[in-house]
Design a protein around this motif. Structure first.
Motif, short mmCIF file in Angstrom:
data_model
loop_
_atom_site.label_atom_id
_atom_site.label_comp_id
_atom_site.label_asym_id
_atom_site.label_seq_id
_atom_site.Cartn_x
_atom_site.Cartn_y
_atom_site.Cartn_z
N GLU A 89 46.39 54.15 29.33
CA GLU A 89 45.39 54.92 28.62
C GLU A 89 44.15 55.18 29.48
OE1 GLU A 89 46.03 56.43 25.81
OE2 GLU A 89 47.99 55.47 25.82
N LEU A 90 43.76 54.21 30.29
CA LEU A 90 42.61 54.39 31.18
C LEU A 90 42.90 55.48 32.21
CD1 LEU A 90 41.55 50.68 31.78
CD2 LEU A 90 40.21 52.43 30.59
N LEU A 91 44.12 55.51 32.73
CA LEU A 91 44.49 56.54 33.70
C LEU A 91 44.52 57.92 33.06
CD1 LEU A 91 47.28 54.67 35.68
CD2 LEU A 91 45.19 55.63 36.66
N LEU A 92 45.07 58.01 31.86
CA LEU A 92 45.11 59.30 31.16
C LEU A 92 43.69 59.80 30.92
CD1 LEU A 92 47.94 58.60 28.55
CD2 LEU A 92 48.05 60.22 30.47
N ALA A 93 42.81 58.90 30.49
CA ALA A 93 41.43 59.29 30.23
C ALA A 93 40.73 59.72 31.52
CB ALA A 93 40.68 58.14 29.57
N ARG A 94 40.95 58.97 32.60
CA ARG A 94 40.30 59.30 33.87
C ARG A 94 40.74 60.68 34.37
NH1 ARG A 94 39.65 61.60 37.65
NH2 ARG A 94 39.20 61.00 39.81
N LEU A 95 42.00 61.03 34.19
CA LEU A 95 42.52 62.30 34.67
C LEU A 95 42.37 63.43 33.66
CD1 LEU A 95 45.73 60.89 36.37
CD2 LEU A 95 43.76 61.90 37.55
N GLY A 96 41.93 63.09 32.45
CA GLY A 96 41.76 64.10 31.41
C GLY A 96 43.07 64.71 30.96
N LEU A 97 44.13 63.88 30.92
CA LEU A 97 45.46 64.36 30.58
C LEU A 97 45.86 63.94 29.16
CD1 LEU A 97 47.32 63.55 33.93
CD2 LEU A 97 46.57 65.81 33.11
N ASP A 98 46.65 64.76 28.52
CA ASP A 98 47.18 64.48 27.19
C ASP A 98 48.46 63.66 27.34
OD1 ASP A 98 48.21 64.43 24.65
OD2 ASP A 98 48.31 66.62 24.40
N GLY A 99 48.44 62.45 26.87
CA GLY A 99 49.59 61.57 27.01
C GLY A 99 50.80 62.02 26.23
N ASP A 100 50.61 62.90 25.24
CA ASP A 100 51.73 63.35 24.40
C ASP A 100 52.46 64.56 24.98
OD1 ASP A 100 51.27 61.37 22.47
OD2 ASP A 100 49.73 62.61 21.50
N VAL A 101 51.93 65.14 26.05
CA VAL A 101 52.56 66.33 26.62
C VAL A 101 53.91 65.96 27.22
CG1 VAL A 101 51.55 66.06 28.93
CG2 VAL A 101 52.11 68.35 28.09
N ASP A 102 54.85 66.89 27.15
CA ASP A 102 56.17 66.64 27.72
C ASP A 102 56.08 66.60 29.24
OD1 ASP A 102 59.27 66.64 27.26
OD2 ASP A 102 58.89 68.09 28.88
#
Length: 355
Positions: A46-59
């Motif tokens: 979750e920290l990496l997703l937040a840092r990169l501004g990425l949606d974790g639910d995307v395919d």
């Protein structure tokens, strides 16, 4: 089973695990290793997703980005490709300067204790897409651990002795598999495992042969299995264990079990080295030198010598002590001691499992 072995006040967290083999069909031998397939820390994901501004639910190629980061990609240890990409996109960064130096030892030292998130946070303007991540991150690898049980005593369960890796001040960093086992794996949960046979590191077929085992810290793991094997097989040869760590009060793992083996006669000799219980540091190689005449005598009787643990310092120091012992008690030159030890290796009577 998951229980802490190290005591209160220990600088380490060493745990004992037992894996129920169920209908897996896995069979093993004392001295083998077990590979554990981990999952990454969800908090780090979750920290990496937040840092990169990425949606974790995307395919992200058949699964969500979050699932791939959790199960498929190595996100703790930065890959060479990721390091190169960061250095290229942020040429003024400290990382880029390290890359330009082309000094592998300096780079390894600089990277120690830093994970992927640390490197990304050091280059706050750099972003990567989900597709780019899939090309820059390595596949998540299983981690291997020496088995600390014998199939003669525990045919349906494999035991491991694992030190939990934890470090960091502002944010806790953890070993991928060691913290997965310690913190995130429920007792009834299925875990991916597979056997890694180690035929070169096994107890002698001749049960009358003396066995010397040198395994400080978690290096004791295979030797617990060896002792169980020797006891269950009715081996009559003597067994000698050199074990140590920092403090006897908090780091003497398997103490009651080892003392019971000693009382029953399975463990003929137990030499202990707790380095910080006195002013002068005492290590397993210290005890080897103190008992050099007896140790050489066991080798001359056809004994086997096994070493397990840290390759960087301990194993080298143990080998240096062994050379000194052979030279002193054989009354030979340094070259002749080298040949004596080389012969032990050729005969597979001096075997190491180091990491």
């Amino acid at each position: 089973m998951n229980r802490v072995l190290s005591g209160e006040g220990s600088a380490k967290e060493i745990r004992h695990y037992e894996f129920d083999l169920g209908d897996s069909g896995i069979t093993y031998a004392a001295g083998d290793a077990l590979a554990v397939v981990p999952l990454n820390d969800p908090a780090l994901v979750e920290l990496l997703l937040a840092r990169l501004g990425l949606d974790g639910d995307v395919d992200a190629g058949g699964a969500s980005l979050r699932e791939r980061m959790l199960r498929e990609w190595e996100i703790a240890t930065p890959s060479k490709d990721l390091i190169a990409a960061l250095a290229e996109r942020d040429p003024e960064s400290e990382l880029a300067a390290m890359v330009r130096r082309e000094d592998r030892a300096a780079m390894d030292s600089w990277l120690w204790g830093r994970d992927t998130l640390d490197l990304l946070e050091a280059s706050p303007d750099v972003r990567f897409s989900a597709l780019e991540l899939s090309e820059l991150l390595r596949p998540l690898q299983a981690r291997s651990y020496s088995i600390s049980s014998s199939p003669l005593q525990s045919p349906d369960r494999i035991h491991l002795t694992v030190a939990s890796v934890r470090h960091g001040r502002d944010r806790e960093h953890g070993g991928v598999t060691s913290t997965y086992l310690a913190d995130r794996l429920d007792a009834e949960q299925t875990v991916g495992i597979y056997l890694q046979p180690n035929n070169a590191f096994s107890v002698p077929e001749d049960g009358e042969r003396p066995v010397v085992m040198i395994g400080p810290g978690t290096g004791i793991a295979p030797f617990r299995g060896f002792l169980h094997e020797r006891a269950a097989s009715g081996a009559t040869g003597p067994n000698w264990l050199f074990f140590g760590d920092q403090h006897a009060a908090s780091d003497f793992i398997y103490r009651e079990e080892l003392e019971a083996m000693q009382a029953s006669g399975v463990l003929t000799r137990l030499d202990l080295a707790f380095s910080r219980d006195q002013v002068e540091k005492v290590y397993v190689q210290t005890r080897m030198r103190e008992q050099g005449a007896e140790l050489y005598s066991w080798l001359e009787q056809g004994g086997y010598l096994y070493v397990c643990g840290d390759a960087t310092r301990m194993a080298k120091d143990v080998e240096h002590a062994l050379h000194e012992i052979v030279q002193a008690h054989r009354g030979c030159s340094e070259a002749e001691a080298d040949e004596y030890i080389a012969a032990l290796k050729r005969e597979k009577r001096y075997v190491r499992d180091v990491y």
